[in-house]
Motif scaffolding. Sequence first.
Motif, PDB file in Angstrom:
ATOM      1  N   ARG A  40     -28.993 -39.918  26.965  1.00 63.45           N
ATOM      2  CA  ARG A  40     -27.800 -40.825  25.865  1.00 63.45           C
ATOM      3  C   ARG A  40     -26.866 -40.121  26.447  1.00 63.45           C
ATOM      4  O   ARG A  40     -26.381 -38.939  25.872  1.00 63.45           O
ATOM      5  N   SER A  41     -25.689 -41.027  26.301  1.00 65.46           N
ATOM      6  CA  SER A  41     -23.927 -40.042  26.565  1.00 65.46           C
ATOM      7  C   SER A  41     -22.948 -40.524  25.568  1.00 65.46           C
ATOM      8  O   SER A  41     -21.817 -40.122  25.274  1.00 65.46           O
ATOM      9  N   GLU A  42     -23.635 -41.544  24.409  1.00 59.46           N
ATOM     10  CA  GLU A  42     -22.463 -42.311  24.078  1.00 59.46           C
ATOM     11  C   GLU A  42     -22.222 -41.874  22.507  1.00 59.46           C
ATOM     12  O   GLU A  42     -23.714 -40.420  22.013  1.00 59.46           O
ATOM     13  N   GLU A  43     -21.135 -41.321  22.696  1.00 61.34           N
ATOM     14  CA  GLU A  43     -20.236 -40.903  20.947  1.00 61.34           C
ATOM     15  C   GLU A  43     -21.465 -40.523  19.625  1.00 61.34           C
ATOM     16  O   GLU A  43     -21.605 -39.768  19.128  1.00 61.34           O
ATOM     17  N   SER A  44     -21.573 -41.999  19.756  1.00 65.85           N
ATOM     18  CA  SER A  44     -22.362 -41.855  18.056  1.00 65.85           C
ATOM     19  C   SER A  44     -23.465 -41.475  18.139  1.00 65.85           C
ATOM     20  O   SER A  44     -24.005 -41.091  17.445  1.00 65.85           O
ATOM     21  N   ASP A  45     -23.805 -41.761  19.722  1.00 66.68           N
ATOM     22  CA  ASP A  45     -25.719 -40.668  19.290  1.00 66.68           C
ATOM     23  C   ASP A  45     -25.407 -38.911  19.308  1.00 66.68           C
ATOM     24  O   ASP A  45     -26.041 -38.511  18.377  1.00 66.68           O
ATOM     25  N   GLU A  46     -24.118 -38.877  20.190  1.00 62.31           N
ATOM     26  CA  GLU A  46     -23.977 -37.486  19.950  1.00 62.31           C
ATOM     27  C   GLU A  46     -23.772 -37.064  18.696  1.00 62.31           C
ATOM     28  O   GLU A  46     -23.752 -35.826  18.059  1.00 62.31           O
ATOM     29  N   LEU A  47     -23.462 -38.301  17.062  1.00 65.24           N
ATOM     30  CA  LEU A  47     -22.512 -37.363  15.766  1.00 65.24           C
ATOM     31  C   LEU A  47     -24.575 -38.040  15.374  1.00 65.24           C
ATOM     32  O   LEU A  47     -24.422 -36.778  14.323  1.00 65.24           O
ATOM     33  N   ILE A  48     -25.537 -38.802  15.672  1.00 62.67           N
ATOM     34  CA  ILE A  48     -26.221 -38.692  15.253  1.00 62.67           C
ATOM     35  C   ILE A  48     -27.164 -37.156  16.091  1.00 62.67           C
ATOM     36  O   ILE A  48     -27.547 -36.618  14.557  1.00 62.67           O
ATOM     37  N   GLY A  49     -27.018 -36.936  16.772  1.00 60.72           N
ATOM     38  CA  GLY A  49     -27.851 -35.603  16.998  1.00 60.72           C
ATOM     39  C   GLY A  49     -26.871 -33.921  16.129  1.00 60.72           C
ATOM     40  O   GLY A  49     -27.798 -33.252  15.652  1.00 60.72           O
ATOM     41  N   PHE A  50     -25.958 -34.263  16.142  1.00 58.40           N
ATOM     42  CA  PHE A  50     -24.918 -33.290  15.161  1.00 58.40           C
ATOM     43  C   PHE A  50     -25.435 -33.280  13.972  1.00 58.40           C
ATOM     44  O   PHE A  50     -25.990 -32.090  13.219  1.00 58.40           O
ATOM     45  N   SER A  51     -25.371 -34.412  13.131  1.00 57.42           N
ATOM     46  CA  SER A  51     -25.688 -35.055  11.694  1.00 57.42           C
ATOM     47  C   SER A  51     -27.427 -34.185  11.660  1.00 57.42           C
ATOM     48  O   SER A  51     -27.031 -34.103   9.834  1.00 57.42           O
ATOM     49  N   VAL A  52     -28.441 -34.162  12.292  1.00 55.56           N
ATOM     50  CA  VAL A  52     -29.531 -34.140  11.981  1.00 55.56           C
ATOM     51  C   VAL A  52     -29.624 -32.691  12.095  1.00 55.56           C
ATOM     52  O   VAL A  52     -30.359 -32.146  12.545  1.00 55.56           O
ATOM     53  N   GLY A  53     -28.836 -31.826  12.742  1.00 53.03           N
ATOM     54  CA  GLY A  53     -28.280 -30.584  12.430  1.00 53.03           C
ATOM     55  C   GLY A  53     -28.537 -29.926  14.043  1.00 53.03           C
ATOM     56  O   GLY A  53     -28.590 -28.498  14.277  1.00 53.03           O
ATOM     57  N   ALA A  54     -28.490 -30.416  15.480  1.00 55.38           N
ATOM     58  CA  ALA A  54     -28.314 -29.697  16.792  1.00 55.38           C
ATOM     59  C   ALA A  54     -27.072 -29.400  16.263  1.00 55.38           C
ATOM     60  O   ALA A  54     -26.381 -29.553  16.605  1.00 55.38           O
ATOM     61  N   ASP A  55     -27.608 -28.018  17.338  1.00 57.80           N
ATOM     62  CA  ASP A  55     -25.727 -26.535  17.947  1.00 57.80           C
ATOM     63  C   ASP A  55     -25.313 -27.567  18.492  1.00 57.80           C
ATOM     64  O   ASP A  55     -23.691 -27.021  18.999  1.00 57.80           O
ATOM     65  N   ASP A  56     -25.566 -28.095  20.218  1.00 58.92           N
ATOM     66  CA  ASP A  56     -25.048 -28.342  21.242  1.00 58.92           C
ATOM     67  C   ASP A  56     -25.985 -29.549  21.546  1.00 58.92           C
ATOM     68  O   ASP A  56     -26.976 -30.003  21.566  1.00 58.92           O
ATOM     69  N   TYR A  57     -25.279 -30.791  22.348  1.00 58.65           N
ATOM     70  CA  TYR A  57     -25.538 -31.832  22.810  1.00 58.65           C
ATOM     71  C   TYR A  57     -25.488 -31.891  24.305  1.00 58.65           C
ATOM     72  O   TYR A  57     -24.343 -31.391  25.013  1.00 58.65           O
ATOM     73  N   VAL A  58     -26.031 -32.000  25.233  1.00 59.18           N
ATOM     74  CA  VAL A  58     -25.857 -32.044  26.528  1.00 59.18           C
ATOM     75  C   VAL A  58     -26.339 -33.233  27.363  1.00 59.18           C
ATOM     76  O   VAL A  58     -28.143 -33.011  26.418  1.00 59.18           O
ATOM     77  N   LEU A  95     -23.243 -26.792   0.722  1.00 61.92           N
ATOM     78  CA  LEU A  95     -23.399 -28.065   1.846  1.00 61.92           C
ATOM     79  C   LEU A  95     -23.848 -27.130   3.071  1.00 61.92           C
ATOM     80  O   LEU A  95     -24.225 -26.568   3.475  1.00 61.92           O
ATOM     81  N   ASP A  96     -24.885 -27.819   3.535  1.00 62.43           N
ATOM     82  CA  ASP A  96     -25.982 -28.145   4.910  1.00 62.43           C
ATOM     83  C   ASP A  96     -25.282 -28.269   5.475  1.00 62.43           C
ATOM     84  O   ASP A  96     -25.166 -29.455   6.582  1.00 62.43           O
ATOM     85  N   LEU A  97     -24.929 -27.364   6.926  1.00 60.59           N
ATOM     86  CA  LEU A  97     -24.773 -26.887   7.648  1.00 60.59           C
ATOM     87  C   LEU A  97     -24.873 -26.330   8.910  1.00 60.59           C
ATOM     88  O   LEU A  97     -25.451 -25.073   8.772  1.00 60.59           O
ATOM     89  N   THR A  98     -24.479 -27.080  10.486  1.00 65.06           N
ATOM     90  CA  THR A  98     -24.941 -26.513  11.498  1.00 65.06           C
ATOM     91  C   THR A  98     -24.626 -25.060  12.037  1.00 65.06           C
ATOM     92  O   THR A  98     -22.913 -25.479  11.578  1.00 65.06           O
ATOM     93  N   PRO A  99     -24.661 -24.364  12.503  1.00 63.14           N
ATOM     94  CA  PRO A  99     -23.932 -22.752  12.472  1.00 63.14           C
ATOM     95  C   PRO A  99     -23.008 -23.572  13.921  1.00 63.14           C
ATOM     96  O   PRO A  99     -21.923 -22.349  13.444  1.00 63.14           O
ATOM     97  N   SER A 100     -22.913 -24.621  13.655  1.00 62.09           N
ATOM     98  CA  SER A 100     -21.233 -24.942  15.259  1.00 62.09           C
ATOM     99  C   SER A 100     -20.426 -24.747  13.799  1.00 62.09           C
ATOM    100  O   SER A 100     -19.684 -24.974  13.967  1.00 62.09           O
TER     101      SER A 100
END
Length: 234
Positions: free
Chosen positions: A86-104, A155-160
Amino acid sequence: MAKARILIVEDDASLAEVLEYNLSQEGYDVQVARDGQLGLREIRLRCPDLVVLDLMLPMIEGLEVCRLLRADPATAGLLVLMLTARSEESDELIGFSVGADDYVSKPFSVKVLLQRINALLRRKEQGTGDRDVIVSQGIMIDRRRHRATVGDRPLDLTPSEFGLLTALVRQPGRAFSRAELIDVALGDDAIVLERTIDVHIRALRKKMGRYADLVQTVRGIGYRLRDPADFVNG
């Protein structure tokens, strides 16, 4: 120095083999799991330093794996690089919202993926700084304990996200370009689209609630933390 341990959770056997070979050539200790359930089991048996996590997995999908990792204190700080078609920006935001540090997104260059992994691991190693506790305008950053609060709320933050907020709070009023924030949050050799920083900032603002307006957009440049003097002069 011990080799960093990397777990690849990927159901595409040919891709997993390519990644395992290239990461091993880089000197990493690499393991592979072919579904989300096996990935979680491997993580709990031998907690790695970083997980390359496919989004679309059998048994347990990647997003749920990431949520479970962040909910467990034993794995909450584990680095997660999400890998998906997946490459849509909304999918990136979902990935980061659940705690991913990066997205490729697939297809990708293995060289670029290696650089992103190297940058994440180096940032983890260099996580200590010159000041352990930084406070500005109701935001508190405790670098030693890797904690952030706004008001009295943690705040529950990812490392990024933690890296971004730390950079902004350390120098309130300074306008950071997106390129500078990439260096701060993801490492100075990370190959990252500048819009990735925008995705991180949106996720950060959402978590900050009523304090979100303190992170200001500087048109044509990037972002800054509101200057405390603005409260007096504004």
